[in-house]
Each structure stands twice: as C-alpha cells, then as structure tokens.
Write a protein that holds these residues in place. Sequence first.
Motif, PDB file in Angstrom:
ATOM      1  N   ARG A 117       1.018  -1.488  -0.032  1.00 19.71           N
ATOM      2  CA  ARG A 117       0.078   0.299   0.198  1.00 19.71           C
ATOM      3  C   ARG A 117       0.940   1.332  -0.066  1.00 19.71           C
ATOM      4  O   ARG A 117       1.895   1.322   0.292  1.00 19.71           O
ATOM      5  N   VAL A 118       0.367   2.302  -0.609  1.00 19.87           N
ATOM      6  CA  VAL A 118       1.676   3.527  -0.813  1.00 19.87           C
ATOM      7  C   VAL A 118       0.081   4.858  -0.334  1.00 19.87           C
ATOM      8  O   VAL A 118      -1.150   4.875  -0.576  1.00 19.87           O
ATOM      9  N   VAL A 119       0.608   4.837   1.126  1.00 14.32           N
ATOM     10  CA  VAL A 119      -0.126   6.170   1.690  1.00 14.32           C
ATOM     11  C   VAL A 119       0.177   7.445   1.863  1.00 14.32           C
ATOM     12  O   VAL A 119       1.370   7.713   2.230  1.00 14.32           O
ATOM     13  N   ASP A 120      -0.468   8.694   2.726  1.00 16.20           N
ATOM     14  CA  ASP A 120      -0.496  10.003   2.785  1.00 16.20           C
ATOM     15  C   ASP A 120       0.009   9.706   4.225  1.00 16.20           C
ATOM     16  O   ASP A 120       0.342   8.578   4.743  1.00 16.20           O
ATOM     17  N   ARG A 121       0.440  10.753   4.579  1.00 12.17           N
ATOM     18  CA  ARG A 121       0.973  11.199   5.951  1.00 12.17           C
ATOM     19  C   ARG A 121       0.075  10.606   6.968  1.00 12.17           C
ATOM     20  O   ARG A 121       0.661  10.733   8.701  1.00 12.17           O
ATOM     21  N   GLY A 122      -1.090  10.993   7.123  1.00 14.59           N
ATOM     22  CA  GLY A 122      -2.340  10.237   7.712  1.00 14.59           C
ATOM     23  C   GLY A 122      -3.003   9.046   7.698  1.00 14.59           C
ATOM     24  O   GLY A 122      -3.280   8.547   8.365  1.00 14.59           O
ATOM     25  N   GLY A 123      -1.778   8.001   7.174  1.00 15.75           N
ATOM     26  CA  GLY A 123      -1.602   7.008   7.034  1.00 15.75           C
ATOM     27  C   GLY A 123      -2.810   6.176   5.838  1.00 15.75           C
ATOM     28  O   GLY A 123      -3.378   5.220   5.962  1.00 15.75           O
ATOM     29  N   ARG A 124      -3.686   6.936   5.251  1.00 14.82           N
ATOM     30  CA  ARG A 124      -4.719   7.164   3.938  1.00 14.82           C
ATOM     31  C   ARG A 124      -3.752   6.691   2.668  1.00 14.82           C
ATOM     32  O   ARG A 124      -3.393   7.172   2.596  1.00 14.82           O
ATOM     33  N   PRO A 125      -4.429   5.308   2.067  1.00 11.38           N
ATOM     34  CA  PRO A 125      -4.270   5.015   0.747  1.00 11.38           C
ATOM     35  C   PRO A 125      -3.754   6.120  -0.075  1.00 11.38           C
ATOM     36  O   PRO A 125      -4.955   7.275  -0.102  1.00 11.38           O
ATOM     37  N   CYS A 126      -3.385   6.051  -1.130  1.00 10.55           N
ATOM     38  CA  CYS A 126      -2.690   7.632  -2.306  1.00 10.55           C
ATOM     39  C   CYS A 126      -3.757   6.864  -3.509  1.00 10.55           C
ATOM     40  O   CYS A 126      -3.419   6.228  -3.656  1.00 10.55           O
ATOM     41  N   PRO A 127      -4.161   7.690  -4.436  1.00  7.31           N
ATOM     42  CA  PRO A 127      -4.758   7.437  -5.026  1.00  7.31           C
ATOM     43  C   PRO A 127      -3.308   6.989  -5.999  1.00  7.31           C
ATOM     44  O   PRO A 127      -1.877   7.285  -6.246  1.00  7.31           O
ATOM     45  N   VAL A 128      -3.607   6.313  -7.350  1.00  7.90           N
ATOM     46  CA  VAL A 128      -2.690   5.412  -8.469  1.00  7.90           C
ATOM     47  C   VAL A 128      -1.950   6.924  -8.504  1.00  7.90           C
ATOM     48  O   VAL A 128      -2.510   7.909  -9.028  1.00  7.90           O
ATOM     49  N   GLY A 129      -0.697   6.335  -9.242  1.00  2.07           N
ATOM     50  CA  GLY A 129       0.244   7.741  -9.297  1.00  2.07           C
ATOM     51  C   GLY A 129       0.943   9.052  -8.309  1.00  2.07           C
ATOM     52  O   GLY A 129       1.628   9.654  -8.356  1.00  2.07           O
ATOM     53  N   VAL A 130      -0.037   8.343  -6.979  1.00  3.27           N
ATOM     54  CA  VAL A 130       0.646   9.644  -6.106  1.00  3.27           C
ATOM     55  C   VAL A 130       1.749   9.045  -4.887  1.00  3.27           C
ATOM     56  O   VAL A 130       1.248   7.963  -4.672  1.00  3.27           O
ATOM     57  N   GLU A 131       2.078   9.867  -4.747  1.00  4.73           N
ATOM     58  CA  GLU A 131       3.414   9.401  -3.720  1.00  4.73           C
ATOM     59  C   GLU A 131       3.353   9.338  -2.572  1.00  4.73           C
ATOM     60  O   GLU A 131       2.380  10.665  -2.083  1.00  4.73           O
ATOM     61  N   GLY A 132       4.074   8.181  -1.631  1.00  7.96           N
ATOM     62  CA  GLY A 132       3.640   8.575  -0.567  1.00  7.96           C
ATOM     63  C   GLY A 132       4.158   7.372   0.408  1.00  7.96           C
ATOM     64  O   GLY A 132       5.305   6.884  -0.134  1.00  7.96           O
ATOM     65  N   GLU A 133       4.250   6.953   1.549  1.00  6.41           N
ATOM     66  CA  GLU A 133       4.811   6.284   1.406  1.00  6.41           C
ATOM     67  C   GLU A 133       4.605   4.998   2.075  1.00  6.41           C
ATOM     68  O   GLU A 133       3.522   4.158   2.013  1.00  6.41           O
ATOM     69  N   VAL A 134       5.368   3.634   1.356  1.00  2.75           N
ATOM     70  CA  VAL A 134       5.393   2.160   0.826  1.00  2.75           C
ATOM     71  C   VAL A 134       5.644   1.643   2.057  1.00  2.75           C
ATOM     72  O   VAL A 134       6.219   1.465   3.182  1.00  2.75           O
ATOM     73  N   TRP A 135       3.554   0.778   2.283  1.00  3.34           N
ATOM     74  CA  TRP A 135       4.124   0.019   3.395  1.00  3.34           C
ATOM     75  C   TRP A 135       3.257  -1.111   2.837  1.00  3.34           C
ATOM     76  O   TRP A 135       2.978  -1.450   2.082  1.00  3.34           O
ATOM     77  N   VAL A 136       3.924  -2.611   3.413  1.00  4.02           N
ATOM     78  CA  VAL A 136       3.531  -3.986   3.551  1.00  4.02           C
ATOM     79  C   VAL A 136       3.422  -4.325   4.462  1.00  4.02           C
ATOM     80  O   VAL A 136       3.482  -3.675   5.621  1.00  4.02           O
ATOM     81  N   GLN A 137       2.106  -5.651   4.135  1.00  2.00           N
ATOM     82  CA  GLN A 137       1.183  -6.760   5.350  1.00  2.00           C
ATOM     83  C   GLN A 137       1.226  -7.786   4.667  1.00  2.00           C
ATOM     84  O   GLN A 137       1.270  -7.750   3.482  1.00  2.00           O
ATOM     85  N   GLY A 138       1.829  -8.748   5.417  1.00  2.00           N
ATOM     86  CA  GLY A 138       2.493 -10.319   4.519  1.00  2.00           C
ATOM     87  C   GLY A 138       2.646 -11.431   5.881  1.00  2.00           C
ATOM     88  O   GLY A 138       3.281 -10.841   6.843  1.00  2.00           O
ATOM     89  N   PRO A 139       2.547 -12.454   5.141  1.00  2.00           N
ATOM     90  CA  PRO A 139       3.188 -13.995   6.730  1.00  2.00           C
ATOM     91  C   PRO A 139       4.474 -13.454   6.323  1.00  2.00           C
ATOM     92  O   PRO A 139       4.877 -14.029   7.317  1.00  2.00           O
ATOM     93  N   THR A 140       5.223 -12.460   5.526  1.00  4.39           N
ATOM     94  CA  THR A 140       6.660 -12.462   5.751  1.00  4.39           C
ATOM     95  C   THR A 140       7.558 -11.347   6.613  1.00  4.39           C
ATOM     96  O   THR A 140       8.129 -11.087   6.712  1.00  4.39           O
ATOM     97  N   VAL A 141       6.374 -10.886   7.055  1.00  2.00           N
ATOM     98  CA  VAL A 141       7.237  -9.598   7.399  1.00  2.00           C
ATOM     99  C   VAL A 141       6.864  -9.931   9.289  1.00  2.00           C
ATOM    100  O   VAL A 141       6.179 -10.706   9.687  1.00  2.00           O
ATOM    101  N   ALA A 142       7.925  -9.196   9.682  1.00  2.00           N
ATOM    102  CA  ALA A 142       8.658  -9.462  11.134  1.00  2.00           C
ATOM    103  C   ALA A 142       7.093  -9.433  11.696  1.00  2.00           C
ATOM    104  O   ALA A 142       6.534  -8.505  12.169  1.00  2.00           O
ATOM    105  N   ARG A 143       7.418  -9.674  13.725  1.00  2.00           N
ATOM    106  CA  ARG A 143       6.881  -9.075  14.754  1.00  2.00           C
ATOM    107  C   ARG A 143       7.148  -7.393  15.289  1.00  2.00           C
ATOM    108  O   ARG A 143       6.309  -7.542  15.836  1.00  2.00           O
TER     109      ARG A 143
END
Length: 536
Positions: free
Chosen positions: A369-395
């Motif tokens: 997911r690419v999110v803005d400073r408030g953690g909300r998903p950005c529209p397609v093509g808009v820059e934001g912070e990259v977040w990752v979720q899934g079974p490979t992510v450490a605790r």
Amino acid sequence: MAVPAAASVRDANRYRPPEVTGLVDLLDRQVRERPYARALVVTGERVQLSYRALASLADEVAARLGRAGLRRGDAVGLICANTAEFVVGLLGAARAGLVTAPLDPALPDSQLASRIAALGARAVLVDASGVGVGVGVGVGVGKLPVPVWPLRVDVSRAGTAAVVLAVGVCGTAQVTGAAGELSDADALVLFTAGTTDRAKMVPLTHANVAASLRNICATYELGPDDATVAVMPFFHGHGLFAALLSSLASGGCVLLPERGRFSAGTFWDDMGAVDATWFTAVPAIHEILLDRSEREYPGPQAPPLKFVRSCSAPLNTATQRALERTFGAPLLSAYGMTESSHQATSEPLPQRGTLRQGSVGRPTGVEVRVVDRGGRPCPVGVEGEVWVQGPTVARGYLADGDESARTFVDGWLRTGDLGVLDEDGYLSLTGRIKNLINRGGEKISPEHVEDILAGCPGVAEAAVFAVPDAVYGQRVGAAVVLREPDGLDREEILRYCRAHLAPFEVPDHLELVTALPYTAKGGLDRKAVQVRYAPP
C-alpha cells in the motif's frame, strides 16, 4: 474508474513453490527424492556436495550443539563468509531448535561483541574468516564470556565431507539480552544495515522464512534445473533468502566462490562451472560486471541465463538496458527489506507479465500500500510511503519497543520508502523519507537526482546529499564517478542536469571522485558520502 493504490498478487501459474515450513525441513524433500543431486559447489576445486551429504553434516552439527547444553530457542551467532561452514552451521543450528544470528565477519571485534551482547547469544560459530575474533576470549567489548567454536567442513574431491567442530559445555547460564524474547518458533535474528548504534535486531520465525522462500521461488519459478553463484553475503537477507535458501528449497544448486567472497575476476568462470541459469546482485556489482564485460564476459560461451535479478538499491534504467543487451537475459528489479524477510515485490518473468523499467515490479505474496501522512491510501500515481503486510513481515524489533511501535502498525510494516503504484499494481520507488533534501521548502529526492546523473553519458555512478545552507536550509550536493577519468568536466554534467531536472534539483555543489563508499550489504553508504564530500 478509480483504482485503489494497493495491490497483491497470488500465484495462478502451474508452477508450485516448495512446501517447506522453515529452515528445519529445508532439505527434506530433496533428500527423499534426489539425495545425490548437487546442492552446493564448494572450494577452489569446485567440488559438488549432494543434498544427502549436506543434510548429514547439518545433523552432525545439530547433535553436537545439543550435547553442548544449548536449549531450543537459544540464540547462537554465526560469523562466516559464504562458505560451506555457513550453510552447515545455519542448518545444523536450525535442526537443533536454535535461533541463528548471522554476523558480518568484516565487522571490528568491538562491534561483533556489542551485537552478540545485545542479542544474548550463548555461543558463536566461526569459520576461517572469523577465527581470531576477540569475542569470548577476553578481548571484545565487555570481555564477554561467550564460547567461540571454530567450525570446519572438510570436503574431498570425491564429494565426501566431514565436520570438525569441538564444542564445549554452555552450562545453564541465565538468558540475557534480547534472547529472552525468542522461542523455538524463531529461526533467525538479522541485523539491519548500519553501525552498531543504529542497527536493529529483526527476529524472523520459521513461518516468515517459509513464506519468503515460497514467494521467491514462485516469482522466478525456481526448480531443480536451476543453479546460481553466491554473489551477495549470506549475513544479509538478499544473499541469504534470494540466492542460498530459495535455491536449496527448490532443489537447485549454489556455487560458493573460493574464499567465500564475490570476485569479478572469477565470476564468469564460476557461472560456467555450475551451468548457472540466473544470479542476483546489487546495482554496484552489476555496474562492475558491465564495466568489465568487454574483456571478461564470455559471450556465446556463457551459460544461457533465464533472468538476472537486481535488489537492495535502485538500479537506473540505462544500466538495466545495457545489462540486458550484454547478457541476453531480462533484468528483473526487486524490492525488499530485512523486516519483510527480504523480497516484497519483483518484476515478473517475461512470460508471466510485463517488464516495466524503472519499477520494482508487483507484490509477491504480500500486500503493498502507498499511503499519505495520515496513513490513508494514495490514489494511483500519487507518491506516499510504502507499507507492506503479509506472512513475511516480522513481528517487530527485539529490545526496542518504541521503534517497533513506530514501524509496525496494525500488522503493516512502515518501510520509510517513498513510492507510487500504477494502475496495474507495479511499484516505483522514489526515495527514502529520511533522505529528502529540503531546499527552501522544496522536497528533493536524492535518488531521483542520482538517477538523472547516472543517465548522463560518461557518468558511471553518483551520490547526492544535502549541503547545509544559511538561506535555504539545505542545497543539493553530488559526488560523481566518471567512466573515463578525463571524460567530462563539471560544467558538462551540470548542463545535462539543467536539461533534465527542475532548477531547484540541480546540484549546487558537485565533486568528481574516483569511487563511492558502499556498505557491506552493497548499498550506497550515505553517511560516509556526507562526511567525505559535503563542504565544511
């Protein structure tokens, strides 16, 4: 139609990734079905070590570690180059139920000792590259009472092998350091890149490891017919997961270069010796191989490659195109972090999807997911912070609750990387949040400026950094390495920048240098660049 700026990819191919549950059963299927198939090619004589032999060596190490008094869930350090000793030590510790922390043999004794103390490892295994470290013999920081056990794997030309490991007795000392947070569900503790003060400890479970290996193997459809040469060090996720463990999980073969270190001079001989079908490296090594290709690449005599992989740092598109032309194989860019058990995204194999130069591909078994400073998903093509979720992510991180709370939020890993997702879910990275240069309110990505500089004819590589300024706060500085010592002057480079960058992005300070500093992981050492090249 609006498309949310998040994406996930599920394996819909006929290929099925290996069914492993972690490091413990990594070799089991191959030992059952293909016991005499080659797993490793080792030593200067390039001797083949079978899966059966490798498993036998790991079992012997496991038995000896168990007799030493180590308990399931205990942590052990592993200080080895890319050698048979590393592989046998890692798998042996896993089979004994221990949690292994690979460490860089090139670190000073003081840093090795500090990391071992912070972790609370009960013993350390070393190969020839680690023999002589001060840890545990009264030399390291704090004069740690940690036993150091030299491990040697003797391999004959016939492929028979034996372990030499004289262990002492650990006793029943109380668990100290971060090891108290570990259990036998954990497989690894990896240290993030950085100095001792900045490096964080990332615990990865066997489930994390298994998910990562399934994702990597599925992305590249790795199998028993594949082979590679170990280029990247195994004490970081890139070399460990992408080259070593994914190859063993899928029944492939890994050649370990002589003395356990990458050598550009022997690389293509090594590739031919193992009939390699692919390899993975950081951009700096790809640049080295490309620069030397005119005199060293064997051309039609080189083994045909299915693909070449690049990860751990941005690869500029000019280099990518040149590599594909030279090596006759697609260059697949990937993206990952220690905290995500290495790979999170990758460009697909050409027969499985579109290659998009400049991107790091689509998510592989995780959600991005690419999110803005408030953690909300950005529209397609808009820059934001990259977040990752899934079974490979450490605790989280060991012994660092505050940093864990900042980085791991409701199951999401906040990567600190900036990027954009396109309508098909391909991720393009645009920089690191902490690297941004603030020039009078204009936020400038060093990585973007570096990419432009690298595209300038005659420029081999570049590093961009902030220069303190009384008026603007910061200005843009750059250190540039030329392909030919007298090929360009500063004004020619700046003229190219003015034609391809916004005015505020053009470097105000530019130095021509002979080489740039890199970390052990193979990424640009930005702190060293700042210290060396920023004006006083």
